[in-house]
Design a protein around this motif. Structure first.
Motif, short mmCIF file in Angstrom:
data_model
loop_
_atom_site.label_atom_id
_atom_site.label_comp_id
_atom_site.label_asym_id
_atom_site.label_seq_id
_atom_site.Cartn_x
_atom_site.Cartn_y
_atom_site.Cartn_z
N UNK A 92 0.81 -1.21 0.00
CA UNK A 92 0.00 0.00 0.00
C UNK A 92 0.85 1.26 0.00
N UNK A 93 1.95 1.20 0.72
CA UNK A 93 2.87 2.34 0.69
C UNK A 93 3.41 2.56 -0.72
N UNK A 94 3.66 1.47 -1.43
CA UNK A 94 4.12 1.57 -2.81
C UNK A 94 3.07 2.21 -3.71
N UNK A 95 1.79 1.87 -3.48
CA UNK A 95 0.71 2.50 -4.25
C UNK A 95 0.70 4.00 -4.00
N UNK A 96 0.80 4.37 -2.73
CA UNK A 96 0.82 5.79 -2.38
C UNK A 96 2.01 6.49 -3.01
N UNK A 97 3.17 5.85 -2.95
CA UNK A 97 4.37 6.45 -3.54
C UNK A 97 4.24 6.66 -5.04
N UNK A 98 3.63 5.70 -5.72
CA UNK A 98 3.44 5.84 -7.17
C UNK A 98 2.53 7.02 -7.49
N UNK B 108 -20.31 6.56 -10.55
CA UNK B 108 -18.92 6.26 -10.20
C UNK B 108 -18.44 7.18 -9.09
N UNK B 109 -18.70 8.46 -9.23
CA UNK B 109 -18.11 9.43 -8.31
C UNK B 109 -18.66 9.33 -6.91
N UNK C 172 -8.08 1.15 0.70
CA UNK C 172 -6.91 0.67 1.44
C UNK C 172 -7.31 -0.28 2.56
N UNK C 173 -8.36 0.08 3.28
CA UNK C 173 -8.83 -0.78 4.37
C UNK C 173 -9.29 -2.13 3.83
N UNK C 174 -10.06 -2.10 2.73
CA UNK C 174 -10.53 -3.35 2.13
C UNK C 174 -9.36 -4.14 1.56
N UNK C 175 -8.43 -3.45 0.91
CA UNK C 175 -7.23 -4.11 0.36
C UNK C 175 -6.48 -4.86 1.46
N UNK D 75 -8.66 -1.15 -5.60
CA UNK D 75 -7.75 -0.09 -6.02
C UNK D 75 -8.21 0.48 -7.37
N UNK D 76 -8.64 -0.40 -8.26
CA UNK D 76 -9.15 0.07 -9.55
C UNK D 76 -10.39 0.92 -9.40
N UNK D 77 -11.28 0.51 -8.49
CA UNK D 77 -12.50 1.30 -8.26
C UNK D 77 -12.16 2.68 -7.71
N UNK D 78 -11.21 2.74 -6.78
CA UNK D 78 -10.80 4.04 -6.24
C UNK D 78 -10.18 4.91 -7.32
N UNK D 79 -9.39 4.30 -8.21
CA UNK D 79 -8.80 5.07 -9.31
C UNK D 79 -9.89 5.62 -10.23
N UNK D 80 -10.95 4.83 -10.46
CA UNK D 80 -12.06 5.32 -11.28
C UNK D 80 -12.74 6.53 -10.63
#
Length: 800
Positions: free
Chosen positions: A36-42, A78-79, A162-165, A178-183
């Protein structure tokens, strides 16, 4: 005394639930936190690079421009997955009895809310509507102007993701959230209310805030206590109530929000306030039925016919709504039916024959024209029911037929007469007799197979995939290959060919015009290898079959294929040969159209008949993957979800009115048919005043719509197209202006979407401009048609 006992039982029930979870001690999953930290860093890295390349507003216009191709209702739905109230209600809905998870979500919401609000107030960055001119970007809904950085919706979406992940047990679940959050982040840019950097930073901050909450909750397990559990439960319940009491800014998502709020409150009341009864019952058997509001003892055969009749009557009743007027293809096919023939410009004749049958019996009304669609799909469901009943049981047959009649594509198409309606019916009949013929090898079954296959070919050319699949099965089947040396399959092929030869003869007499049209719409001469088109095609197949139905199908087939060799027989079994035949039938048409999509493009409905074999396979194989109770629970959810979505579609204008949303071409799926009946009424007096005139146009749409609404039952039409080498439609083929070249007495009422060029007007002896037709279907949107009275067509000019 009873009231005291009731409250005491409720208190004890919740206390036991909390105490049970207090004893669960799970160490931090360091690996997940690093991921998750890697996702945040990206996210932060992309934001930094973008900022240095293009500044704070980098990348906005290219991303925002994508929203032009996305319906506003989709954007709204979506939003809202970044709306904190909605997400808390979802937690209450799907994790009703999990105090430990409630505690994590509570801490996450506090930390995330503080981060978002403090940074928004500190930076107070201007949003796109405050910086850009309205015409320079796409804006949906309210034009918020302040507190742009960071995006609160995106931060909240990544908080929950993140919590669900962190707690998810399966890889696909982690990718999905993560894909849903990106959408959600993308939707904020598509809606025109945030810059890309707002969403990137918001997402990164959301991940870090959730990680902090996870660490705190793990190291502070005392937060999972009775008092705190009740406080959090009350807050979650308030969130569900707020969904019902406050109108969200994204009004097109209100049905989703209301349904979620109601469902969350129902589950809360059920688990915390209603008395619990320990009723012992035996597990449900596969030969029993368990559907919402239906007792298990109900007769499956009678239930099928009851459900089918109710759906047919309901789908007939919705046609009385004014917004379900004719789509231009339906009006176009209606004009075909006025000239019975063995073929038409782009399609075989069956759809026109179907309309001819219904209009001959019930007149030329909109309902009469559409009627055969509803009846054809209902008849298809009946064929599926009796096919499965022959090889299994009434219960299994009921399951498959209900799935079929409620899948989104069938529900949608039942309101519109297209070539798919007779195709589905003859596909079902052909497959029914194919199964019987292969089992019994009786000549009469092969004859019926051939006849219905030929009728299917007279419905739509994609019917050719079915006989191809049957012969492929016979060639590859060790047990049934010997049938190829008997007369049955070849008699069927000859009969199918003889029936289809009617349309072949018509095409031959008309220079193979249908073949040329098919090549044009498939664009096989265009760019090859379109991966995007293929992926879109595959995704839409799952959607039009239904999300839950698709899951049930995949799991059921997987369970059958991977079944142990020594598995004891189930109540209703399917032999391998029958499974292989249905698999060939399903995959052949899917494969052919998927290849078409990959090579150029393909519309989702082109492969629609695969769903017939899919429903049969699902009926035959679900017991290999599910226990009866679990399967019927999912089946019930699938049926309810599909019916609710279809009902929303059928009554969408009423839904907009209920939501107090101003209809527009952007939010109304019926915008292409709205207004044409009114324009037709305006044209009728013009045609009555000018007797013996022909209605003419340079547009197929105008001839179809206004030809029907202004003069139903008449084919006194003329099509303008000077290019005789490029026949564009059936009107062009049959009633081109060339038919009246040099006839000085013939008068025309010429309608066009725009004023005609002087070069066109010069090709008539007399021209008079009449008052235009005009109708405003939506506020600020106008549909107008130019009208001319002309006489004496001289012939096309040589340079046209």
């Amino acid at each position: 005394m009873n009231i005291r006992r009731y409250f005491s039982s409720i208190n004890n029930r919740q206390r036991q639930l909390v105490l049970a979870q207090q004893n669960i001690h799970t160490p931090l999953n360091i690996s997940r936190l690093y991921q998750l930290t890697g996702v945040s860093g990206c996210l932060f890295l992309v934001a930094i690079i973008g900022y240095f390349i293009g500044g704070y507003h980098f990348g906005f216009h290219p991303v925002n421009a994508m929203s032009a191709d996305i319906p506003e209702a989709v954007l709204h739905n979506i939003t809202v997955f970044g709306d904190g109230t909605f997400l808390l209600a979802l937690v209450l809905l799907f994790s009703t009895k999990n105090p430990r998870f409630h505690w994590v979500v509570f801490l996450t919401a506090i930390i995330g809310g503080l981060v978002s609000n403090i940074l928004k107030e500190y930076f107070d960055a201007s949003r796109p509507p405050a910086v850009l001119t309205p015409e320079s970007f796409n804006l949906f809904g309210k034009g918020y102007k302040h507190h742009s950085f960071p995006s609160g919706h995106t931060l909240t979406a990544f908080l929950m993701a993140t919590v669900v992940y962190y707690h998810a047990t399966k890889l696909w679940q982690r990718f999905a959230v993560i894909g849903a959050a990106a959408l959600v982040g993308l939707s904020r840019i598509w809606l025109g209310v945030h810059w890309p950097i707002d969403t990137l930073v918001g997402g990164g901050l959301g991940v870090l805030a959730a990680i902090a909450a996870i660490v705190v909750s793990t190291n502070w397990p005392k937060g999972v206590n009775v008092l705190m559990s009740r406080v959090v439960l009350v807050l979650l319940t308030l969130a569900a109530l707020i969904l019902l009491l406050e109108k969200n800014d994204y009004t097109l998502a209100l049905p989703l929000l209301y349904l979620t709020g109601i469902a969350a409150l129902y589950r809360t009341i059920k688990h915390y306030l209603l008395p619990q009864f320990n009723i012992q019952r035996s597990p449900l058997e596969a030969t029993q039925i368990k559907l919402p509001f239906v007792p298990a003892w109900v007769n499956s055969h009678g239930l099928f016919w009851f459900c089918l009749c109710v759906l047919v009557v309901y789908r007939l009743a919705i046609l009385f709504q004014p917004h379900l007027s004719l789509f231009y293809d339906e009006a176009y096919y209606y004009h075909w039916s006025l000239n019975p023939d063995l073929g038409y410009y782009s399609k075989p004749p069956m759809v026109a024959w179907s309309i001819l049958l219904s209009t001959s019996l019930f007149g030329d009304s909109v309902i009469a024209i559409k009627l055969m669609a509803n009846l054809s799909y209902a008849a298809s469901a009946a064929v599926i029911f009796y096919t499965l009943k022959r090889y299994s049981s009434s219960t299994i047959a009921l399951v498959a037929s209900l799935i079929f009649i409620t899948i989104p594509m069938v529900g949608f198409n039942s309101a519109f007469i297209t070539t798919d309606a007779p195709l589905f019916l003859f596909w079902c009949l052909s497959l029914h007799f194919a199964l019987k013929a292969i089992d019994s090898n009786r000549l009469n079954q092969w004859i019926l197979l051939g006849f219905f296959t030929g009728c299917g070919m007279l419905s739509k050319y994609t019917m050719g995939a079915l006989p191809l699949a049957i012969f492929a099965f016979l060639l590859t089947s060790t047990g049934k290959r010997k049938l190829l040396i008997t007369r049955g399959p070849w008699v069927a092929a000859v009969i199918a060919g003889l029936v289809f030869s009617l349309n072949i003869y018509w095409n031959f007499a008309h220079n193979w015009v249908a073949l040329h049209h098919t090549q044009e719409i498939s664009q096989t001469s265009g760019q090859l290898f379109n991966l995007k088109s293929l992926l879109e095609f595959v995704a839409t197949q799952f959607l039009i079959f239904g999300a839950i139905s698709s899951y049930l199908l995949i799991r059921s087939m997987q369970g059958y294929i991977k079944r142990p060799v020594n598995r004891p027989p189930i109540a209703v079994d399917i032999n391998r040969e029958r499974f292989n035949l249905l698999l060939w039938v399903m995959l052949t048409i899917l494969g052919v159209i998927a290849l078409q999509a990959f090579l150029s493009r393909a519309f989702p409905n082109w492969a629609g008949p695969w769903m017939v074999a899919a429903t049969l396979l699902l009926g035959f194989t679900w017991q290999y993957a599910f226990k009866a109770d679990r399967f019927y629970t999912l089946l019930g959810r699938s049926l309810v979800l599909n019916l609710v979505l279809l009902s929303l579609f059928y009554h969408w204008p009423s839904v907009l009115h209920w939501l107090d949303v101003e209809p527009s071409s952007k939010n109304d799926p019926y915008h292409r048919v709205v207004g044409w009946p009114q324009l037709g009424e305006q044209l009728q007096p013009v045609l009555k005043e000018n007797t013996n005139v022909i209605l003419a146009s340079n547009s197929r749409d105008l001839l179809a719509y206004l030809g029907y609404y202004a003069m139903p039952g008449s084919f006194k039409l003329a099509r303008w197209n000077p290019d005789d080498a490029n026949i564009r439609d059936y009107y062009d083929l049959k009633v081109n202006f060339r038919n009246w070249s040099g006839d000085a007495s013939q008068a025309f009422i010429f309608i066009s979407k725009a004023p005609l060029e002087p070069t066109v007007l010069a090709q008539f002896n007399t021209v008079a401009l009449l008052p235009s037709l005009s109708y405003s279907p939506y506020k600020g949107e106008n549909r107008s048609v130019s009208v001319y009275r002309m006489t004496g067509f001289k012939g096309y000019a040589k340079n046209d």
